[in-house]
Design an enzyme around this catalytic site. Structure first.
Site, short mmCIF file in Angstrom:
data_model
loop_
_atom_site.label_atom_id
_atom_site.label_comp_id
_atom_site.label_asym_id
_atom_site.label_seq_id
_atom_site.Cartn_x
_atom_site.Cartn_y
_atom_site.Cartn_z
N CYS A 124 48.79 37.96 52.05
CA CYS A 124 47.59 37.20 52.90
C CYS A 124 47.52 36.29 54.13
O CYS A 124 46.59 36.67 54.32
CB CYS A 124 46.81 36.22 51.55
SG CYS A 124 48.00 34.91 51.21
N GLU B 274 41.20 31.20 45.51
CA GLU B 274 42.34 31.71 46.93
C GLU B 274 42.19 33.01 47.10
O GLU B 274 42.89 34.02 46.18
CB GLU B 274 44.14 31.76 46.54
CG GLU B 274 43.52 29.76 46.89
CD GLU B 274 44.94 28.91 46.69
OE1 GLU B 274 46.46 29.48 46.64
OE2 GLU B 274 45.55 28.16 46.59
N ASN C 140 51.70 40.09 45.45
CA ASN C 140 52.21 40.40 46.68
C ASN C 140 53.33 38.55 46.32
O ASN C 140 54.14 39.49 47.35
CB ASN C 140 51.38 39.77 48.14
CG ASN C 140 50.51 38.68 47.71
OD1 ASN C 140 50.34 38.06 46.50
ND2 ASN C 140 50.64 38.02 48.91
N GLU D 118 42.75 23.01 48.80
CA GLU D 118 43.48 21.89 48.45
C GLU D 118 45.09 21.58 48.67
O GLU D 118 45.52 23.04 48.95
CB GLU D 118 43.67 22.02 46.57
CG GLU D 118 42.24 22.24 46.47
CD GLU D 118 41.20 21.33 46.51
OE1 GLU D 118 41.39 20.08 46.66
OE2 GLU D 118 40.58 20.90 45.80
P1 NAD Z 1 43.58 41.37 42.73
O1 NAD Z 1 42.06 40.51 43.19
O2 NAD Z 1 42.74 42.75 41.86
O3 NAD Z 1 44.51 40.47 41.43
C1 NAD Z 1 44.70 39.56 41.22
C2 NAD Z 1 45.10 38.83 40.12
O4 NAD Z 1 43.26 39.08 39.19
C3 NAD Z 1 45.70 39.98 39.55
O5 NAD Z 1 46.46 39.46 37.78
C4 NAD Z 1 44.22 40.91 38.19
O6 NAD Z 1 45.39 40.84 37.41
C5 NAD Z 1 43.67 39.43 37.93
N1 NAD Z 1 42.31 40.16 38.31
C6 NAD Z 1 41.80 42.00 37.79
N2 NAD Z 1 40.92 41.48 37.75
C7 NAD Z 1 40.13 40.57 37.27
C8 NAD Z 1 39.35 40.03 36.41
N3 NAD Z 1 37.69 40.85 36.34
N4 NAD Z 1 38.83 38.27 35.69
C9 NAD Z 1 40.45 38.31 35.86
N5 NAD Z 1 41.37 38.91 36.79
C10 NAD Z 1 41.45 39.23 37.08
O7 NAD Z 1 44.01 40.83 43.80
P2 NAD Z 1 45.50 41.84 43.67
O8 NAD Z 1 45.98 43.50 44.67
O9 NAD Z 1 46.61 41.69 42.88
O10 NAD Z 1 47.12 40.91 45.08
C11 NAD Z 1 45.63 41.32 46.70
C12 NAD Z 1 44.83 40.40 46.39
O11 NAD Z 1 45.08 38.81 46.53
C13 NAD Z 1 45.00 40.90 48.14
O12 NAD Z 1 43.00 40.58 48.86
C14 NAD Z 1 45.03 39.07 49.37
O13 NAD Z 1 44.96 38.50 50.64
C15 NAD Z 1 44.84 38.41 48.24
N6 NAD Z 1 45.65 36.78 48.08
C16 NAD Z 1 45.14 35.96 48.33
C17 NAD Z 1 45.74 34.86 48.73
C18 NAD Z 1 45.87 33.48 48.89
O14 NAD Z 1 46.35 32.27 49.00
N7 NAD Z 1 44.61 33.34 49.82
C19 NAD Z 1 48.00 34.56 48.65
C20 NAD Z 1 47.80 36.39 48.06
C21 NAD Z 1 47.25 37.07 47.74
#
Ligand code: NAD
Length: 482
Positions: free
Chosen positions: A282, A248, A150, A461
Protein backbone atom coordinates in the site's frame (compact mmCIF):
# COMPACT_ATOMS: atom_id res chain seq x y z
CA UNK A 1 -4.41 -31.89 0.00
CA UNK A 2 -3.43 -29.81 3.03
CA UNK A 3 -6.41 -28.38 4.87
CA UNK A 4 -6.13 -25.11 6.73
CA UNK A 5 -8.23 -25.11 9.89
CA UNK A 6 -9.89 -22.45 12.00
CA UNK A 7 -8.33 -21.69 15.39
CA UNK A 8 -11.18 -21.37 17.84
CA UNK A 9 -11.09 -21.74 21.62
CA UNK A 10 -7.48 -22.91 21.49
CA UNK A 11 -8.16 -25.69 19.01
CA UNK A 12 -7.70 -26.24 15.31
CA UNK A 13 -11.10 -27.15 13.94
CA UNK A 14 -13.00 -27.58 10.69
CA UNK A 15 -15.55 -24.98 9.62
CA UNK A 16 -19.10 -25.84 10.63
CA UNK A 17 -20.19 -25.95 6.99
CA UNK A 18 -17.40 -28.45 6.31
CA UNK A 19 -16.83 -26.72 3.00
CA UNK A 20 -13.55 -25.32 1.71
CA UNK A 21 -12.20 -22.75 -0.74
CA UNK A 22 -9.30 -23.49 -3.10
CA UNK A 23 -6.01 -21.88 -2.11
CA UNK A 24 -3.76 -21.10 -5.09
CA UNK A 25 0.00 -20.89 -5.37
CA UNK A 26 0.40 -17.74 -7.48
CA UNK A 27 3.72 -18.71 -9.09
CA UNK A 28 2.35 -22.03 -10.32
CA UNK A 29 -1.28 -21.08 -10.79
CA UNK A 30 -2.24 -24.30 -9.01
CA UNK A 31 -4.39 -25.13 -6.02
CA UNK A 32 -2.15 -26.38 -3.23
CA UNK A 33 -4.31 -26.26 -0.10
CA UNK A 34 -7.84 -25.69 1.12
CA UNK A 35 -9.22 -22.83 3.17
CA UNK A 36 -12.23 -23.13 5.49
CA UNK A 37 -15.28 -21.52 3.92
CA UNK A 38 -16.49 -20.30 7.31
CA UNK A 39 -19.64 -18.32 7.95
CA UNK A 40 -21.58 -16.64 10.74
CA UNK A 41 -21.85 -19.94 12.65
CA UNK A 42 -18.07 -20.14 13.03
CA UNK A 43 -17.99 -16.47 14.00
CA UNK A 44 -20.58 -17.22 16.68
CA UNK A 45 -18.44 -20.07 18.01
CA UNK A 46 -15.38 -17.83 18.06
CA UNK A 47 -17.34 -15.10 19.80
CA UNK A 48 -18.46 -17.50 22.50
CA UNK A 49 -14.85 -18.56 23.10
CA UNK A 50 -13.60 -14.95 23.11
CA UNK A 51 -16.34 -13.82 25.52
CA UNK A 52 -15.55 -16.67 27.87
CA UNK A 53 -11.83 -15.88 27.80
CA UNK A 54 -12.24 -12.13 28.25
CA UNK A 55 -12.90 -11.83 32.03
CA UNK A 56 -9.72 -13.75 32.88
CA UNK A 57 -7.48 -12.40 30.10
CA UNK A 58 -8.44 -8.78 30.75
CA UNK A 59 -7.49 -9.24 34.42
CA UNK A 60 -4.30 -11.19 33.71
CA UNK A 61 -1.36 -9.11 34.95
CA UNK A 62 0.34 -7.14 32.19
CA UNK A 63 3.61 -8.91 32.88
CA UNK A 64 2.02 -12.29 32.11
CA UNK A 65 0.36 -11.02 28.96
CA UNK A 66 3.67 -9.46 27.95
CA UNK A 67 5.58 -12.70 28.49
CA UNK A 68 3.20 -14.64 26.24
CA UNK A 69 3.46 -12.04 23.49
CA UNK A 70 7.24 -12.17 23.73
CA UNK A 71 7.11 -15.95 23.46
CA UNK A 72 5.00 -15.62 20.30
CA UNK A 73 7.56 -13.14 18.90
CA UNK A 74 10.41 -15.53 19.69
CA UNK A 75 8.63 -18.50 18.12
CA UNK A 76 7.98 -16.50 14.94
CA UNK A 77 11.69 -15.74 14.79
CA UNK A 78 12.64 -19.37 15.46
CA UNK A 79 10.32 -20.45 12.65
CA UNK A 80 11.41 -17.72 10.26
CA UNK A 81 12.33 -20.08 7.42
CA UNK A 82 9.11 -22.09 7.57
CA UNK A 83 6.95 -18.98 7.83
CA UNK A 84 8.80 -17.17 5.04
CA UNK A 85 8.47 -20.19 2.74
CA UNK A 86 4.75 -20.40 3.50
CA UNK A 87 4.26 -16.67 2.92
CA UNK A 88 6.15 -16.72 -0.35
CA UNK A 89 4.30 -19.76 -1.64
CA UNK A 90 0.92 -18.36 -0.62
CA UNK A 91 1.49 -14.84 -1.91
CA UNK A 92 3.91 -15.17 -4.82
CA UNK A 93 6.42 -12.76 -3.30
CA UNK A 94 10.16 -13.47 -3.45
CA UNK A 95 11.22 -15.72 -0.57
CA UNK A 96 14.09 -13.36 0.18
CA UNK A 97 11.65 -10.51 0.77
CA UNK A 98 9.49 -12.59 3.11
CA UNK A 99 12.63 -13.55 5.05
CA UNK A 100 13.98 -10.05 5.23
CA UNK A 101 10.84 -7.99 5.75
CA UNK A 102 7.50 -9.73 6.35
CA UNK A 103 8.35 -12.32 8.97
CA UNK A 104 10.89 -10.32 11.02
CA UNK A 105 8.44 -7.42 11.14
CA UNK A 106 5.63 -9.74 12.25
CA UNK A 107 7.83 -10.93 15.10
CA UNK A 108 8.70 -7.33 15.92
CA UNK A 109 5.01 -6.40 16.16
CA UNK A 110 4.59 -8.93 18.96
CA UNK A 111 7.82 -8.02 20.75
CA UNK A 112 7.09 -4.29 20.47
CA UNK A 113 3.63 -4.62 22.05
CA UNK A 114 4.91 -7.10 24.60
CA UNK A 115 7.16 -4.31 25.82
CA UNK A 116 4.77 -1.39 25.18
CA UNK A 117 2.04 -2.82 27.41
CA UNK A 118 4.44 -2.86 30.36
CA UNK A 119 5.22 0.83 29.88
CA UNK A 120 1.68 1.91 28.98
CA UNK A 121 0.38 4.55 31.32
CA UNK A 122 -2.91 6.35 31.76
CA UNK A 123 -3.31 10.05 32.46
CA UNK A 124 -3.91 11.78 35.79
CA UNK A 125 -4.79 15.45 36.30
CA UNK A 126 -4.73 17.33 39.55
CA UNK A 127 -7.39 20.07 39.86
CA UNK A 128 -6.49 22.97 42.17
CA UNK A 129 -9.95 22.99 43.77
CA UNK A 130 -9.26 19.69 45.50
CA UNK A 131 -10.00 16.99 42.98
CA UNK A 132 -8.11 14.46 40.96
CA UNK A 133 -9.14 13.17 37.55
CA UNK A 134 -7.61 10.08 36.20
CA UNK A 135 -8.30 8.05 33.11
CA UNK A 136 -9.01 4.41 33.55
CA UNK A 137 -8.04 2.59 30.38
CA UNK A 138 -9.79 -0.74 30.25
CA UNK A 139 -9.79 -3.39 27.57
CA UNK A 140 -12.95 -3.16 25.50
CA UNK A 141 -13.99 -6.76 24.95
CA UNK A 142 -13.94 -8.72 21.73
CA UNK A 143 -12.16 -7.02 18.83
CA UNK A 144 -12.39 -7.95 15.15
CA UNK A 145 -9.15 -7.75 13.17
CA UNK A 146 -9.52 -8.05 9.39
CA UNK A 147 -6.47 -7.97 7.14
CA UNK A 148 -5.46 -8.09 3.45
CA UNK A 149 -3.26 -10.34 1.32
CA UNK A 150 -0.27 -8.20 0.44
CA UNK A 151 1.77 -8.43 3.66
CA UNK A 152 -0.18 -11.26 5.24
CA UNK A 153 1.45 -12.04 8.60
CA UNK A 154 2.93 -8.60 9.07
CA UNK A 155 -0.40 -6.75 8.85
CA UNK A 156 -2.30 -9.50 10.66
CA UNK A 157 0.08 -9.28 13.64
CA UNK A 158 0.09 -5.45 13.59
CA UNK A 159 -3.56 -5.64 14.69
CA UNK A 160 -3.63 -8.74 16.85
CA UNK A 161 -0.56 -7.95 18.98
CA UNK A 162 -1.76 -4.59 20.39
CA UNK A 163 -5.35 -5.83 20.78
CA UNK A 164 -4.43 -8.79 22.97
CA UNK A 165 -1.62 -6.91 24.73
CA UNK A 166 -4.24 -4.41 25.90
CA UNK A 167 -6.31 -7.26 27.34
CA UNK A 168 -8.93 -7.74 24.63
CA UNK A 169 -9.86 -11.03 23.06
CA UNK A 170 -9.76 -11.16 19.30
CA UNK A 171 -11.49 -12.74 16.36
CA UNK A 172 -9.16 -12.31 13.43
CA UNK A 173 -9.83 -12.90 9.76
CA UNK A 174 -6.87 -13.13 7.41
CA UNK A 175 -7.36 -12.64 3.71
CA UNK A 176 -8.85 -15.71 2.01
CA UNK A 177 -6.22 -15.18 -0.69
CA UNK A 178 -3.22 -15.67 1.64
CA UNK A 179 -4.29 -17.62 4.74
CA UNK A 180 -1.29 -19.89 5.31
CA UNK A 181 0.86 -17.89 7.73
CA UNK A 182 -2.18 -17.04 9.84
CA UNK A 183 -2.79 -20.79 10.09
CA UNK A 184 0.82 -21.35 11.17
CA UNK A 185 0.43 -18.56 13.71
CA UNK A 186 -2.39 -20.57 15.36
CA UNK A 187 0.08 -23.32 16.12
CA UNK A 188 2.62 -20.83 17.44
CA UNK A 189 0.00 -19.33 19.78
CA UNK A 190 -0.81 -22.79 21.13
CA UNK A 191 2.90 -23.49 21.71
CA UNK A 192 3.38 -20.09 23.35
CA UNK A 193 0.67 -20.92 25.90
CA UNK A 194 -1.81 -18.25 24.82
CA UNK A 195 -4.94 -19.12 26.83
CA UNK A 196 -7.75 -20.57 24.77
CA UNK A 197 -10.22 -18.10 23.31
CA UNK A 198 -7.91 -15.07 23.58
CA UNK A 199 -7.18 -15.22 19.87
CA UNK A 200 -9.52 -16.93 17.43
CA UNK A 201 -8.75 -17.08 13.74
CA UNK A 202 -11.70 -17.63 11.43
CA UNK A 203 -10.82 -18.17 7.78
CA UNK A 204 -13.06 -17.48 4.82
CA UNK A 205 -14.54 -14.89 2.52
CA UNK A 206 -14.94 -11.24 3.36
CA UNK A 207 -18.60 -11.17 2.44
CA UNK A 208 -19.28 -14.02 4.87
CA UNK A 209 -16.82 -13.96 7.80
CA UNK A 210 -15.79 -10.30 7.47
CA UNK A 211 -19.39 -9.14 7.10
CA UNK A 212 -20.53 -11.27 10.06
CA UNK A 213 -17.81 -9.75 12.25
CA UNK A 214 -18.62 -6.22 11.13
CA UNK A 215 -22.34 -6.58 11.75
CA UNK A 216 -22.17 -8.45 15.05
CA UNK A 217 -23.59 -6.33 17.87
CA UNK A 218 -21.29 -7.97 20.42
CA UNK A 219 -18.12 -6.88 18.64
CA UNK A 220 -17.60 -3.21 19.53
CA UNK A 221 -14.21 -2.58 17.92
CA UNK A 222 -12.94 -3.26 14.41
CA UNK A 223 -9.45 -2.85 13.07
CA UNK A 224 -9.44 -3.24 9.29
CA UNK A 225 -6.76 -3.00 6.63
CA UNK A 226 -7.73 -3.39 3.00
CA UNK A 227 -9.26 -1.58 0.05
CA UNK A 228 -11.04 1.77 0.33
CA UNK A 229 -14.29 0.36 -1.06
CA UNK A 230 -14.36 -2.46 1.50
CA UNK A 231 -13.55 0.08 4.23
CA UNK A 232 -16.51 2.14 3.10
CA UNK A 233 -18.87 -0.83 3.28
CA UNK A 234 -17.58 -1.72 6.77
CA UNK A 235 -18.02 1.87 7.95
CA UNK A 236 -21.61 1.92 6.63
CA UNK A 237 -22.51 -1.07 8.79
CA UNK A 238 -20.39 -0.23 11.83
CA UNK A 239 -21.03 3.51 12.15
CA UNK A 240 -24.76 3.30 13.03
CA UNK A 241 -23.78 0.77 15.72
CA UNK A 242 -21.19 3.28 17.06
CA UNK A 243 -18.35 0.80 16.84
CA UNK A 244 -14.79 1.94 17.32
CA UNK A 245 -13.13 1.80 13.92
CA UNK A 246 -9.62 1.86 12.58
CA UNK A 247 -9.52 1.76 8.78
CA UNK A 248 -6.23 1.50 6.92
CA UNK A 249 -7.09 1.73 3.24
CA UNK A 250 -5.71 2.20 -0.24
CA UNK A 251 -3.14 4.61 -1.58
CA UNK A 252 -1.76 6.23 -4.72
CA UNK A 253 1.49 7.48 -3.35
CA UNK A 254 3.70 10.12 -4.96
CA UNK A 255 7.48 9.89 -5.11
CA UNK A 256 8.84 13.40 -5.61
CA UNK A 257 12.39 13.74 -6.83
CA UNK A 258 14.17 17.10 -6.88
CA UNK A 259 17.26 17.97 -8.95
CA UNK A 260 19.39 18.31 -5.83
CA UNK A 261 18.82 14.78 -4.49
CA UNK A 262 21.52 12.23 -3.73
CA UNK A 263 21.03 10.66 -7.14
CA UNK A 264 22.36 7.12 -6.68
CA UNK A 265 20.67 6.61 -3.35
CA UNK A 266 17.43 7.96 -4.81
CA UNK A 267 17.60 5.73 -7.87
CA UNK A 268 18.15 2.50 -5.93
CA UNK A 269 15.47 3.25 -3.36
CA UNK A 270 12.98 4.41 -5.99
CA UNK A 271 13.28 1.06 -7.78
CA UNK A 272 12.39 -0.59 -4.48
CA UNK A 273 9.62 1.83 -3.53
CA UNK A 274 8.04 1.37 -6.95
CA UNK A 275 8.33 -2.40 -7.36
CA UNK A 276 8.88 -4.15 -4.02
CA UNK A 277 6.46 -7.05 -3.65
CA UNK A 278 5.48 -6.52 -7.32
CA UNK A 279 4.18 -3.07 -6.39
CA UNK A 280 1.65 -4.66 -4.08
CA UNK A 281 2.48 -2.68 -0.96
CA UNK A 282 0.00 0.00 0.00
CA UNK A 283 3.02 2.29 0.56
CA UNK A 284 4.63 1.80 -2.86
CA UNK A 285 5.21 5.00 -4.80
CA UNK A 286 3.31 4.55 -8.04
CA UNK A 287 3.40 8.16 -9.31
CA UNK A 288 6.95 9.35 -9.77
CA UNK A 289 7.44 13.08 -10.28
CA UNK A 290 10.93 14.16 -11.34
CA UNK A 291 12.24 17.73 -11.58
CA UNK A 292 13.02 18.77 -15.14
CA UNK A 293 16.79 19.22 -14.69
CA UNK A 294 17.31 15.48 -14.12
CA UNK A 295 14.21 14.07 -15.81
CA UNK A 296 15.91 12.76 -18.96
CA UNK A 297 18.79 11.21 -17.06
CA UNK A 298 16.38 9.66 -14.55
CA UNK A 299 14.16 8.29 -17.30
CA UNK A 300 17.11 6.58 -19.01
CA UNK A 301 18.65 5.17 -15.82
CA UNK A 302 15.35 4.15 -14.24
CA UNK A 303 14.05 2.34 -17.32
CA UNK A 304 17.40 0.59 -17.73
CA UNK A 305 17.37 -0.65 -14.14
CA UNK A 306 13.69 -1.63 -14.20
CA UNK A 307 14.25 -3.62 -17.40
CA UNK A 308 16.96 -5.57 -15.58
CA UNK A 309 14.69 -6.65 -12.71
CA UNK A 310 14.45 -10.40 -12.86
CA UNK A 311 10.92 -11.75 -12.85
CA UNK A 312 10.86 -15.40 -11.90
CA UNK A 313 10.57 -18.17 -9.39
CA UNK A 314 9.99 -16.63 -5.92
CA UNK A 315 12.32 -19.27 -4.46
CA UNK A 316 15.35 -18.23 -6.52
CA UNK A 317 17.73 -15.96 -4.70
CA UNK A 318 18.28 -13.92 -7.85
CA UNK A 319 14.57 -13.19 -8.36
CA UNK A 320 13.56 -9.56 -7.88
CA UNK A 321 9.91 -9.90 -8.84
CA UNK A 322 7.67 -12.86 -8.08
CA UNK A 323 4.09 -13.51 -9.15
CA UNK A 324 1.06 -11.32 -8.64
CA UNK A 325 -1.22 -12.67 -5.98
CA UNK A 326 -4.08 -14.00 -8.13
CA UNK A 327 -5.29 -14.35 -11.68
CA UNK A 328 -8.07 -11.85 -11.04
CA UNK A 329 -5.60 -9.32 -9.69
CA UNK A 330 -3.22 -9.84 -12.61
CA UNK A 331 -6.10 -9.21 -15.01
CA UNK A 332 -7.02 -6.04 -13.16
CA UNK A 333 -3.44 -4.76 -13.41
CA UNK A 334 -3.26 -5.64 -17.12
CA UNK A 335 -6.53 -3.78 -17.69
CA UNK A 336 -4.94 -0.68 -16.15
CA UNK A 337 -1.96 -0.98 -18.50
CA UNK A 338 -4.44 -1.02 -21.38
CA UNK A 339 -6.21 1.98 -19.87
CA UNK A 340 -2.90 3.86 -19.65
CA UNK A 341 -2.35 3.22 -23.37
CA UNK A 342 -5.89 4.36 -24.16
CA UNK A 343 -5.27 7.52 -22.16
CA UNK A 344 -2.24 8.29 -24.34
CA UNK A 345 0.51 6.92 -22.12
CA UNK A 346 3.76 5.66 -23.63
CA UNK A 347 5.01 2.34 -22.27
CA UNK A 348 8.76 2.74 -21.69
CA UNK A 349 9.29 -0.82 -20.50
CA UNK A 350 7.23 -3.85 -19.50
CA UNK A 351 3.55 -3.56 -20.24
CA UNK A 352 2.74 -7.24 -20.62
CA UNK A 353 2.22 -10.57 -18.95
CA UNK A 354 5.28 -12.81 -18.77
CA UNK A 355 4.96 -16.47 -19.68
CA UNK A 356 7.20 -18.64 -17.49
CA UNK A 357 5.43 -21.92 -18.25
CA UNK A 358 8.61 -23.35 -19.80
CA UNK A 359 10.02 -23.23 -16.26
CA UNK A 360 6.98 -24.98 -14.81
CA UNK A 361 5.55 -21.70 -13.56
CA UNK A 362 2.04 -21.30 -14.91
CA UNK A 363 1.20 -18.43 -12.61
CA UNK A 364 0.61 -14.74 -12.83
CA UNK A 365 3.64 -12.66 -13.77
CA UNK A 366 3.77 -9.14 -15.19
CA UNK A 367 6.87 -7.34 -16.44
CA UNK A 368 7.64 -4.25 -14.33
CA UNK A 369 6.10 -1.41 -16.25
CA UNK A 370 7.04 2.27 -16.59
CA UNK A 371 4.70 4.68 -18.37
CA UNK A 372 5.15 8.33 -19.28
CA UNK A 373 3.17 11.08 -20.90
CA UNK A 374 0.03 10.98 -18.79
CA UNK A 375 -1.86 13.88 -17.28
CA UNK A 376 -1.92 13.87 -13.48
CA UNK A 377 -5.71 13.80 -13.49
CA UNK A 378 -6.17 10.79 -15.77
CA UNK A 379 -7.52 7.57 -14.26
CA UNK A 380 -4.16 5.82 -14.44
CA UNK A 381 -2.75 8.52 -12.17
CA UNK A 382 -5.78 8.70 -9.91
CA UNK A 383 -6.81 5.11 -9.21
CA UNK A 384 -4.94 2.52 -7.16
CA UNK A 385 -3.51 -0.15 -9.48
CA UNK A 386 -1.58 -2.05 -6.79
CA UNK A 387 0.81 -3.79 -9.14
CA UNK A 388 4.19 -3.37 -10.86
CA UNK A 389 3.10 -0.31 -12.80
CA UNK A 390 4.36 3.25 -12.30
CA UNK A 391 4.08 6.52 -14.17
CA UNK A 392 6.85 9.10 -14.49
CA UNK A 393 6.17 12.79 -15.03
CA UNK A 394 8.42 15.88 -15.14
CA UNK A 395 7.76 19.01 -13.07
CA UNK A 396 9.39 22.40 -12.55
CA UNK A 397 8.35 23.94 -9.25
CA UNK A 398 7.35 22.89 -5.74
CA UNK A 399 3.88 24.37 -6.25
CA UNK A 400 3.37 22.45 -9.47
CA UNK A 401 4.38 19.11 -8.00
CA UNK A 402 2.27 19.68 -4.91
CA UNK A 403 -0.75 20.15 -7.17
CA UNK A 404 0.02 16.84 -8.86
CA UNK A 405 0.81 15.00 -5.63
CA UNK A 406 -2.29 16.18 -3.79
CA UNK A 407 -4.71 15.66 -6.67
CA UNK A 408 -5.94 12.15 -5.74
CA UNK A 409 -8.61 11.09 -3.26
CA UNK A 410 -5.90 9.16 -1.39
CA UNK A 411 -3.35 10.34 1.15
CA UNK A 412 -1.45 7.39 2.50
CA UNK A 413 2.29 7.88 2.03
CA UNK A 414 4.80 9.93 0.05
CA UNK A 415 8.55 10.06 -0.53
CA UNK A 416 10.62 13.18 -1.08
CA UNK A 417 14.13 13.24 -2.47
CA UNK A 418 16.06 16.43 -1.84
CA UNK A 419 19.19 17.56 -0.01
CA UNK A 420 17.51 20.88 0.80
CA UNK A 421 16.38 20.68 4.41
CA UNK A 422 14.06 23.71 4.26
CA UNK A 423 12.37 22.40 1.16
CA UNK A 424 11.81 19.00 2.73
CA UNK A 425 10.16 20.66 5.75
CA UNK A 426 8.00 22.91 3.56
CA UNK A 427 6.89 20.03 1.40
CA UNK A 428 6.26 17.70 4.34
CA UNK A 429 3.84 20.24 5.77
CA UNK A 430 1.93 20.64 2.52
CA UNK A 431 1.66 17.08 1.28
CA UNK A 432 -1.65 15.37 1.88
CA UNK A 433 -0.31 12.12 3.30
CA UNK A 434 -0.16 10.38 6.64
CA UNK A 435 3.48 9.44 6.09
CA UNK A 436 6.25 11.52 4.49
CA UNK A 437 9.55 9.78 3.91
CA UNK A 438 12.47 12.10 3.18
CA UNK A 439 15.41 10.44 1.41
CA UNK A 440 14.20 6.99 2.40
CA UNK A 441 11.25 4.63 2.07
CA UNK A 442 9.48 2.07 4.26
CA UNK A 443 11.47 2.96 7.37
CA UNK A 444 9.08 2.31 10.23
CA UNK A 445 9.30 3.17 13.89
CA UNK A 446 6.32 1.55 15.55
CA UNK A 447 6.04 4.43 18.03
CA UNK A 448 4.90 6.79 15.28
CA UNK A 449 1.38 7.00 13.78
CA UNK A 450 0.80 4.80 10.78
CA UNK A 451 -1.85 5.27 8.11
CA UNK A 452 -3.35 7.76 5.75
CA UNK A 453 -5.50 10.84 5.39
CA UNK A 454 -8.44 11.46 3.03
CA UNK A 455 -9.73 8.16 1.62
CA UNK A 456 -6.65 6.25 2.77
CA UNK A 457 -8.16 5.75 6.17
CA UNK A 458 -9.11 6.91 9.63
CA UNK A 459 -7.91 6.02 13.10
CA UNK A 460 -4.24 6.57 12.25
CA UNK A 461 -2.25 5.39 15.22
CA UNK A 462 1.19 4.34 16.35
CA UNK A 463 2.83 2.89 19.43
CA UNK A 464 0.89 3.67 22.60
CA UNK A 465 -1.90 5.25 20.56
CA UNK A 466 -2.78 1.83 19.19
CA UNK A 467 -2.99 0.53 22.74
CA UNK A 468 -5.28 3.47 23.51
CA UNK A 469 -7.42 2.55 20.50
CA UNK A 470 -7.89 -0.91 21.95
CA UNK A 471 -8.97 0.42 25.35
CA UNK A 472 -12.06 2.18 26.63
CA UNK A 473 -11.13 5.40 28.43
CA UNK A 474 -13.16 6.23 31.51
CA UNK A 475 -12.73 9.44 33.47
CA UNK A 476 -12.78 8.99 37.23
CA UNK A 477 -13.03 12.25 39.16
CA UNK A 478 -12.40 12.14 42.91
CA UNK A 479 -13.30 15.17 45.01
CA UNK A 480 -11.55 15.50 48.34
CA UNK A 481 -11.57 18.08 51.08
CA UNK A 482 -8.61 20.47 50.98
P1 NAD B 1 -9.90 -6.11 0.43
O1 NAD B 1 -10.55 -4.87 0.93
O2 NAD B 1 -10.48 -6.78 -0.74
O3 NAD B 1 -9.85 -7.22 1.58
C1 NAD B 1 -9.27 -6.98 2.83
C2 NAD B 1 -9.90 -7.91 3.85
O4 NAD B 1 -11.28 -7.55 4.01
C3 NAD B 1 -9.89 -9.38 3.45
O5 NAD B 1 -9.66 -10.16 4.58
C4 NAD B 1 -11.30 -9.58 2.91
O6 NAD B 1 -11.74 -10.91 2.99
C5 NAD B 1 -12.10 -8.69 3.84
N1 NAD B 1 -13.40 -8.26 3.34
C6 NAD B 1 -13.81 -8.19 2.05
N2 NAD B 1 -15.09 -7.76 1.99
C7 NAD B 1 -15.49 -7.54 3.26
C8 NAD B 1 -16.69 -7.08 3.87
N3 NAD B 1 -17.75 -6.75 3.14
N4 NAD B 1 -16.74 -6.97 5.20
C9 NAD B 1 -15.67 -7.26 5.96
N5 NAD B 1 -14.51 -7.72 5.46
C10 NAD B 1 -14.41 -7.85 4.13
O7 NAD B 1 -8.38 -5.73 0.20
P2 NAD B 1 -7.25 -6.65 -0.42
O8 NAD B 1 -7.48 -6.76 -1.89
O9 NAD B 1 -7.09 -7.86 0.40
O10 NAD B 1 -5.95 -5.75 -0.15
C11 NAD B 1 -5.50 -4.76 -1.00
C12 NAD B 1 -5.92 -3.39 -0.51
O11 NAD B 1 -5.48 -3.20 0.82
C13 NAD B 1 -5.30 -2.28 -1.31
O12 NAD B 1 -6.26 -1.30 -1.54
C14 NAD B 1 -4.22 -1.74 -0.39
O13 NAD B 1 -3.86 -0.40 -0.60
C15 NAD B 1 -4.85 -1.94 0.93
N6 NAD B 1 -3.86 -1.94 1.99
C16 NAD B 1 -3.79 -0.88 2.84
C17 NAD B 1 -2.84 -0.85 3.83
C18 NAD B 1 -2.72 0.31 4.79
O14 NAD B 1 -2.04 0.16 5.78
N7 NAD B 1 -3.36 1.43 4.54
C19 NAD B 1 -1.95 -1.92 3.97
C20 NAD B 1 -2.05 -2.98 3.08
C21 NAD B 1 -3.02 -2.99 2.10
Amino acid sequence: MKKILNYINGELIEPKSNSYIDNFEPAKGEVYSLIPDSDENDVELALQAAEEAFPTWSKTPKEERSAILKKIADLIEENLDTLAEAESRDNGKPLALAKKVDIPRASHNFSFYSSAIIHFESESHDMEIGAINYTLRQPIGVAACISPWNLPLYLFSWKIAPAIAAGNCVIAKPSEITPMTAFLLSDICIKAGLPKGVLNIVHGYGHKVGAALTAHPKIPVISFTGGTQTGESIAKVAAPMFKKLSLELGGKNPTIIFDDCDYDKMLNTTIRSAFANQGQICLCGSRIYVQKGIYDKFKKDFVEKVSQLKVGNPNDKSTDQGALVSKAHMEKVLSYIQLAKDEGGKILCGGEQIDLSAKGLNGWFIAPTVIEGLDHLCRTNQEEIFGPVVTITPFETEEEVLTYANSTKYGLASSLWTENLSRSQRMAQKIHAGIVWVNCWLLRDLRTPFGGVKQSGVGREGGFEVLRFFTEPKNVCIRFEN
